[in-house]
Scaffold this motif. Structure first.
Motif, PDB file in Angstrom:
ATOM      1  N   THR A  10      10.331   6.152  -1.189  1.00  0.00           N
ATOM      2  CA  THR A  10       9.716   4.809  -0.727  1.00  0.00           C
ATOM      3  C   THR A  10       9.863   4.602   0.854  1.00  0.00           C
ATOM      4  OG1 THR A  10      10.623   4.016  -3.144  1.00  0.00           O
ATOM      5  CG2 THR A  10       9.870   2.464  -1.672  1.00  0.00           C
ATOM      6  N   ALA A  11       8.472   4.034   0.994  1.00  0.00           N
ATOM      7  CA  ALA A  11       8.835   3.416   2.513  1.00  0.00           C
ATOM      8  C   ALA A  11       9.373   2.152   2.546  1.00  0.00           C
ATOM      9  CB  ALA A  11       7.605   3.507   3.086  1.00  0.00           C
ATOM     10  N   VAL A  12      10.415   1.606   3.167  1.00  0.00           N
ATOM     11  CA  VAL A  12      11.505   0.739   3.059  1.00  0.00           C
ATOM     12  C   VAL A  12      11.280   0.005   4.545  1.00  0.00           C
ATOM     13  CG1 VAL A  12      13.519   1.784   3.104  1.00  0.00           C
ATOM     14  CG2 VAL A  12      13.231  -0.689   2.523  1.00  0.00           C
ATOM     15  N   VAL A  13      11.158  -1.305   4.638  1.00  0.00           N
ATOM     16  CA  VAL A  13      11.283  -2.084   5.721  1.00  0.00           C
ATOM     17  C   VAL A  13      11.946  -3.374   5.520  1.00  0.00           C
ATOM     18  CG1 VAL A  13      10.142  -3.415   7.817  1.00  0.00           C
ATOM     19  CG2 VAL A  13       9.145  -1.363   6.923  1.00  0.00           C
ATOM     20  N   PRO A  32       2.948  -4.721   2.408  1.00  0.00           N
ATOM     21  CA  PRO A  32       4.072  -3.935   1.419  1.00  0.00           C
ATOM     22  C   PRO A  32       3.244  -3.866   0.118  1.00  0.00           C
ATOM     23  CG  PRO A  32       4.740  -6.244   1.586  1.00  0.00           C
ATOM     24  CD  PRO A  32       3.649  -6.048   2.640  1.00  0.00           C
ATOM     25  N   ASP A  33       3.578  -3.197  -0.705  1.00  0.00           N
ATOM     26  CA  ASP A  33       3.082  -3.172  -2.366  1.00  0.00           C
ATOM     27  C   ASP A  33       4.049  -4.180  -2.853  1.00  0.00           C
ATOM     28  OD1 ASP A  33       1.121  -0.741  -2.301  1.00  0.00           O
ATOM     29  OD2 ASP A  33       2.903   0.208  -1.473  1.00  0.00           O
ATOM     30  N   MET A  47       4.628   4.141  -2.475  1.00  0.00           N
ATOM     31  CA  MET A  47       4.980   2.573  -2.509  1.00  0.00           C
ATOM     32  C   MET A  47       5.722   2.041  -1.282  1.00  0.00           C
ATOM     33  SD  MET A  47       7.096   0.721  -5.452  1.00  0.00           S
ATOM     34  CE  MET A  47       8.644   1.167  -5.327  1.00  0.00           C
ATOM     35  N   LYS A  48       5.108   0.968  -0.595  1.00  0.00           N
ATOM     36  CA  LYS A  48       6.011   0.302   0.634  1.00  0.00           C
ATOM     37  C   LYS A  48       6.538  -0.863  -0.002  1.00  0.00           C
ATOM     38  CE  LYS A  48       5.431  -1.330   5.176  1.00  0.00           C
ATOM     39  NZ  LYS A  48       4.573  -1.839   6.261  1.00  0.00           N
ATOM     40  N   VAL A  49       7.980  -0.910   0.445  1.00  0.00           N
ATOM     41  CA  VAL A  49       8.765  -2.006  -0.123  1.00  0.00           C
ATOM     42  C   VAL A  49       9.337  -2.959   1.323  1.00  0.00           C
ATOM     43  CG1 VAL A  49      10.601  -2.731  -1.452  1.00  0.00           C
ATOM     44  CG2 VAL A  49       9.313  -0.811  -2.088  1.00  0.00           C
ATOM     45  N   LEU A  50       9.093  -4.266   1.239  1.00  0.00           N
ATOM     46  CA  LEU A  50       9.728  -5.009   2.332  1.00  0.00           C
ATOM     47  C   LEU A  50      10.750  -5.794   1.575  1.00  0.00           C
ATOM     48  CD1 LEU A  50       9.439  -6.160   5.095  1.00  0.00           C
ATOM     49  CD2 LEU A  50       7.763  -7.923   4.050  1.00  0.00           C
ATOM     50  N   ARG A  62      14.826  -1.407  -7.778  1.00  0.00           N
ATOM     51  CA  ARG A  62      13.890  -0.318  -7.355  1.00  0.00           C
ATOM     52  C   ARG A  62      13.034   0.112  -8.655  1.00  0.00           C
ATOM     53  NH1 ARG A  62      16.140   5.422  -5.248  1.00  0.00           N
ATOM     54  NH2 ARG A  62      16.797   5.461  -7.385  1.00  0.00           N
ATOM     55  N   GLU A  71       2.905  -6.488   7.343  1.00  0.00           N
ATOM     56  CA  GLU A  71       3.475  -5.224   6.934  1.00  0.00           C
ATOM     57  C   GLU A  71       2.727  -4.705   5.889  1.00  0.00           C
ATOM     58  OE1 GLU A  71       6.048  -3.700   7.792  1.00  0.00           O
ATOM     59  OE2 GLU A  71       7.305  -5.133   9.356  1.00  0.00           O
TER      60      GLU A  71
END
Ligand SMILES: NC(=O)c1ccc[n+]([C@@H]2O[C@H](COP(=O)([O-])OP(=O)(O)OC[C@H]3O[C@@H](n4cnc5c(N)ncnc54)[C@H](OP(=O)(O)O)[C@@H]3O)[C@@H](O)[C@H]2O)c1
Length: 279
Positions: free
Chosen positions: A25-28, A52-53, A1-4, A194, A50
């Protein structure tokens, strides 16, 4: 999961980056110094780039008293900015988890407020946040809206820091005792957000630490847990304090819907505060 994360340098945003960064989690994150959420085109470009999911929105205009004279700005950020994020999420097929507030209620009901209760904000900040909620529901009905209350955290100004700073300078403090709420540690809220993002929650939820108190009771606990002895706390009314924006008398939110949906119950406000003060 990618979160912005938008508002990643704010009080909640800082803990969101901490919590999400310590999981797979990948987070930006981004904040106002990099991208203004009131800029619709820039927001859409960034979210599309980006991909994101999930986008978690912790960005807001949060100065409750200044909102009274900065109505346009409060609405631009809290309503228009929120709508821009929803539009961008729709375009990017990303989920949206948006953070809102107890101040959408007028606080005249003595019972804890549920998600079904009628919003009736007292001031500009609450009205701007309510409009943000409504715009999001219109644009992205499947969005998740999380209302919370009485936040404190490591980053930014908050009540806990204010009481500790005053206790270093004075032996008698005056604290409001006619408003009730649930003090909530941003770290605990970040873990709940989260969870909401991971489980794909849809709809409106209330999330705070368990239990409630007045500001005065909160202050007394802060002093007790930080072993500041010899500091007296005198009660004053909200009217005596005379802040520009009106505040709800009862800000307590019932969190059962979130607990049932996720199986996650936040710890008591006293346990969270003890943990915060011991770190
Ligand atoms: N604090 C509370 O007690 C409380 C209670 C209930 C609900 N909430 C909600 O919880 C969320 C997080 O609150 P918080 O206390 O963490 O707030 P905060 O510390 O003020 O953080 C908000 C962040 O958003 C940024 N921001 C402001 N305008 C922006 C814009 N136009 N574009 C992009 N970023 C912008 C701010 O940047 P600058 O600092 O540079 O302006 C700041 O970094 C908000 O939705 C708030 O309404 C807070």
């Amino acid at each position: 999961m990618k979160v912005l994360v938008s508002g990643s340098k704010g009080m909640l945003g800082t803990d969101l980056m901490r919590v999400l960064g310590s999981s797979p989690t990948a987070v930006v994150g981004f904040d106002l110094d990099e991208l203004d959420i009131t800029d619709r085109r820039a927001v859409e470009d960034r979210v599309l780039a980006e991909a994101p999911d999930v986008l978690i929105n912790a960005a807001a205009y949060t100065d409750v008293d200044r909102s009274e004279e900065q109505e346009d700005l409060a609405f631009q950020v809290n309503a228009e900015g929120a709508a821009n994020l929803a539009l961008a999420c729709r375009a990017a097929r990303a989920r949206l988890v948006h953070v809102s507030t107890d101040y959408v209620f007028d606080g005249s009901d003595p019972r804890p407020y549920s998600e079904q209760d009628r919003a009736s904000p007292l001031g500009v900040y609450g009205r701007s946040k309510w409009e943000g909620e409504e715009r999001i529901r219109e644009i992205l009905p499947e969005a998740c809206l999380v209302r919370t209350a009485w936040l404190y955290g490591k980053a930014g100004k908050n009540f806990v820091k204010a009481i500790l700073a005053q206790a270093d300078q004075k032996s008698r403090l005056r604290v409001v005792d006619d408003q009730r709420g649930s003090p909530t540690y941003t770290f605990d809220l970040a873990m709940a957000l989260r969870e909401a993002a991971g489980q794909g929650l849809e709809g409106t939820y209330h999330v705070t630490n368990q239990g409630s108190c007045s500001w005065l009771e909160f202050a007394v606990k802060i002093l007790e847990l930080s072993e500041k002895t010899g500091v007296e706390v005198d009660p004053i009314s909200s009217e005596e304090l005379g802040r520009p924006a009106p505040r709800p008398t009862n800000s307590v939110l019932s969190c059962g819907k979130f607990e049932e949906a996720t199986g996650m119950k936040l710890r008591t406000w006293q346990d969270a505060l003890a943990d915060y003060l011991s770190e």
